[in-house]
Design a protein around this motif. Sequence first.
Motif, short mmCIF file in Angstrom:
data_model
loop_
_atom_site.label_atom_id
_atom_site.label_comp_id
_atom_site.label_asym_id
_atom_site.label_seq_id
_atom_site.Cartn_x
_atom_site.Cartn_y
_atom_site.Cartn_z
N ALA A 1 14.46 -15.23 17.74
CA ALA A 1 13.55 -15.49 18.85
C ALA A 1 12.30 -14.63 18.78
CB ALA A 1 14.26 -15.29 20.19
N SER A 2 12.37 -13.49 18.07
CA SER A 2 11.17 -12.66 17.91
C SER A 2 10.31 -13.16 16.75
CB SER A 2 11.55 -11.20 17.69
OG SER A 2 12.09 -11.02 16.41
N THR A 3 10.85 -14.09 15.96
CA THR A 3 10.13 -14.64 14.83
C THR A 3 9.43 -15.95 15.18
OG1 THR A 3 11.73 -13.66 13.32
CG2 THR A 3 10.37 -15.41 12.44
N ILE A 4 10.09 -16.76 16.01
CA ILE A 4 9.56 -18.07 16.40
C ILE A 4 9.97 -18.32 17.85
CG2 ILE A 4 11.57 -19.28 15.48
CD1 ILE A 4 9.68 -21.60 14.72
N LEU A 5 9.07 -18.90 18.61
CA LEU A 5 9.32 -19.19 20.01
C LEU A 5 10.55 -20.08 20.15
CD1 LEU A 5 8.01 -18.75 22.82
CD2 LEU A 5 6.74 -20.85 22.43
N HIS A 6 11.45 -19.71 21.05
CA HIS A 6 12.68 -20.46 21.33
C HIS A 6 12.68 -20.94 22.78
CE1 HIS A 6 14.25 -18.82 17.64
NE2 HIS A 6 15.51 -19.13 17.89
N ALA A 7 13.33 -22.07 23.02
CA ALA A 7 13.52 -22.56 24.39
C ALA A 7 14.76 -23.42 24.44
CB ALA A 7 12.32 -23.36 24.86
N LEU A 8 15.33 -23.51 25.63
CA LEU A 8 16.43 -24.43 25.90
C LEU A 8 15.93 -25.44 26.92
CD1 LEU A 8 19.42 -21.94 26.27
CD2 LEU A 8 18.97 -23.47 24.34
N ASP A 9 16.13 -26.72 26.62
CA ASP A 9 15.74 -27.73 27.60
C ASP A 9 16.85 -27.91 28.63
OD1 ASP A 9 17.68 -29.47 26.47
OD2 ASP A 9 16.20 -30.79 25.56
N GLN A 10 16.69 -28.85 29.55
CA GLN A 10 17.66 -29.02 30.63
C GLN A 10 19.04 -29.44 30.14
OE1 GLN A 10 15.64 -31.75 33.17
NE2 GLN A 10 16.13 -33.53 31.93
N ASP A 11 19.12 -29.99 28.90
CA ASP A 11 20.40 -30.36 28.31
C ASP A 11 20.95 -29.28 27.39
OD1 ASP A 11 20.32 -32.90 29.56
OD2 ASP A 11 18.99 -33.64 27.98
N MET B 1 17.98 -25.42 38.64
CA MET B 1 17.99 -25.16 37.21
C MET B 1 16.66 -25.65 36.60
SD MET B 1 20.83 -26.39 34.52
CE MET B 1 20.80 -25.85 32.87
N PRO B 2 16.02 -24.80 35.79
CA PRO B 2 14.73 -25.19 35.21
C PRO B 2 14.91 -26.31 34.18
CG PRO B 2 15.47 -23.12 34.28
CD PRO B 2 16.43 -23.47 35.38
N ASN B 3 13.83 -27.04 33.93
CA ASN B 3 13.83 -28.06 32.89
C ASN B 3 13.68 -27.45 31.52
OD1 ASN B 3 13.68 -29.62 35.23
ND2 ASN B 3 12.43 -31.17 34.22
N LEU B 4 13.12 -26.23 31.47
CA LEU B 4 12.88 -25.56 30.20
C LEU B 4 12.96 -24.05 30.42
CD1 LEU B 4 12.06 -26.33 27.24
CD2 LEU B 4 9.72 -25.81 27.92
N THR B 5 13.74 -23.37 29.60
CA THR B 5 13.81 -21.91 29.62
C THR B 5 13.23 -21.42 28.32
OG1 THR B 5 15.81 -21.96 30.98
CG2 THR B 5 15.33 -19.90 29.83
N ILE B 6 12.13 -20.67 28.41
CA ILE B 6 11.42 -20.20 27.22
C ILE B 6 11.73 -18.72 27.00
CG2 ILE B 6 9.16 -19.80 26.17
CD1 ILE B 6 8.09 -22.11 27.87
N PHE B 7 12.06 -18.40 25.75
CA PHE B 7 12.33 -17.03 25.33
C PHE B 7 11.14 -16.58 24.48
CE2 PHE B 7 16.21 -19.45 25.79
CZ PHE B 7 16.88 -18.70 26.72
N TYR B 8 10.38 -15.61 25.00
CA TYR B 8 9.13 -15.23 24.34
C TYR B 8 9.06 -13.72 24.16
CZ TYR B 8 7.29 -13.48 28.73
OH TYR B 8 7.10 -12.74 29.87
N ASP B 9 8.14 -13.29 23.30
CA ASP B 9 7.91 -11.88 23.01
C ASP B 9 6.93 -11.32 24.03
OD1 ASP B 9 7.16 -9.40 22.04
OD2 ASP B 9 6.63 -10.11 20.04
N GLY B 10 7.46 -10.65 25.03
CA GLY B 10 6.62 -10.07 26.07
C GLY B 10 5.82 -8.87 25.63
N THR B 11 6.06 -8.36 24.43
CA THR B 11 5.27 -7.23 23.92
C THR B 11 4.01 -7.69 23.21
OG1 THR B 11 6.37 -7.05 21.77
CG2 THR B 11 7.37 -5.85 23.63
N CYS B 12 3.87 -9.00 23.01
CA CYS B 12 2.70 -9.57 22.34
C CYS B 12 1.66 -9.96 23.39
CB CYS B 12 3.14 -10.79 21.53
SG CYS B 12 1.80 -11.86 20.98
N PRO B 13 0.47 -9.33 23.38
CA PRO B 13 -0.54 -9.64 24.39
C PRO B 13 -0.92 -11.12 24.47
CG PRO B 13 -1.12 -7.62 23.27
CD PRO B 13 0.04 -8.21 22.51
N ILE B 14 -1.12 -11.76 23.33
CA ILE B 14 -1.49 -13.18 23.35
C ILE B 14 -0.34 -14.02 23.90
CG2 ILE B 14 -1.99 -15.20 21.91
CD1 ILE B 14 -3.68 -13.40 20.15
#
Length: 130
Positions: free
Chosen positions: A52-62, A1-14
């Motif tokens: 999540a498309s407005t601001i970067l979201h993530a879940l930590d290990q907890d 299990m990852p320590n951090l799961t990041i949900f990001y906009d893959g359509t944004c080049p940057i």
Amino acid sequence: MPNLTIFYDGTCPICAREMQALKQHDKDNLIKLVDIYSDEFSLYPHIDANKASTILHALDQDQKLLLGLDVTHQAWQLAGKGWLYAPLRWPGIKLLADWCYIKFANNRYTISKWLTGRRKCDNGQCFKKN
């Protein structure tokens, strides 16, 4: 299990470029990346796609939800480069940094076009789109 799961906009080049750089530094494979426009995102129904498309979201290990620059700082800390982003979380700078992040996030496609000449990505490939 990852320590951090990041949900990001893959359509944004940057955004896509930043996540790729992050994974290159994630030598211990502590970070999982999930493009909010991928099929895999459906495995996380408790994460709101619009938010999540407005601001970067993530879940930590907890399973604690992190947002915006808190995600960025935690991710780079796991990748061994947290010292680069630590000042963005310092009192006094945090408020301004968060304000700047929101402005960036709201204009990320335009900024991507200015900086990279590319406005959108599709299936991992970024392309010019007017």
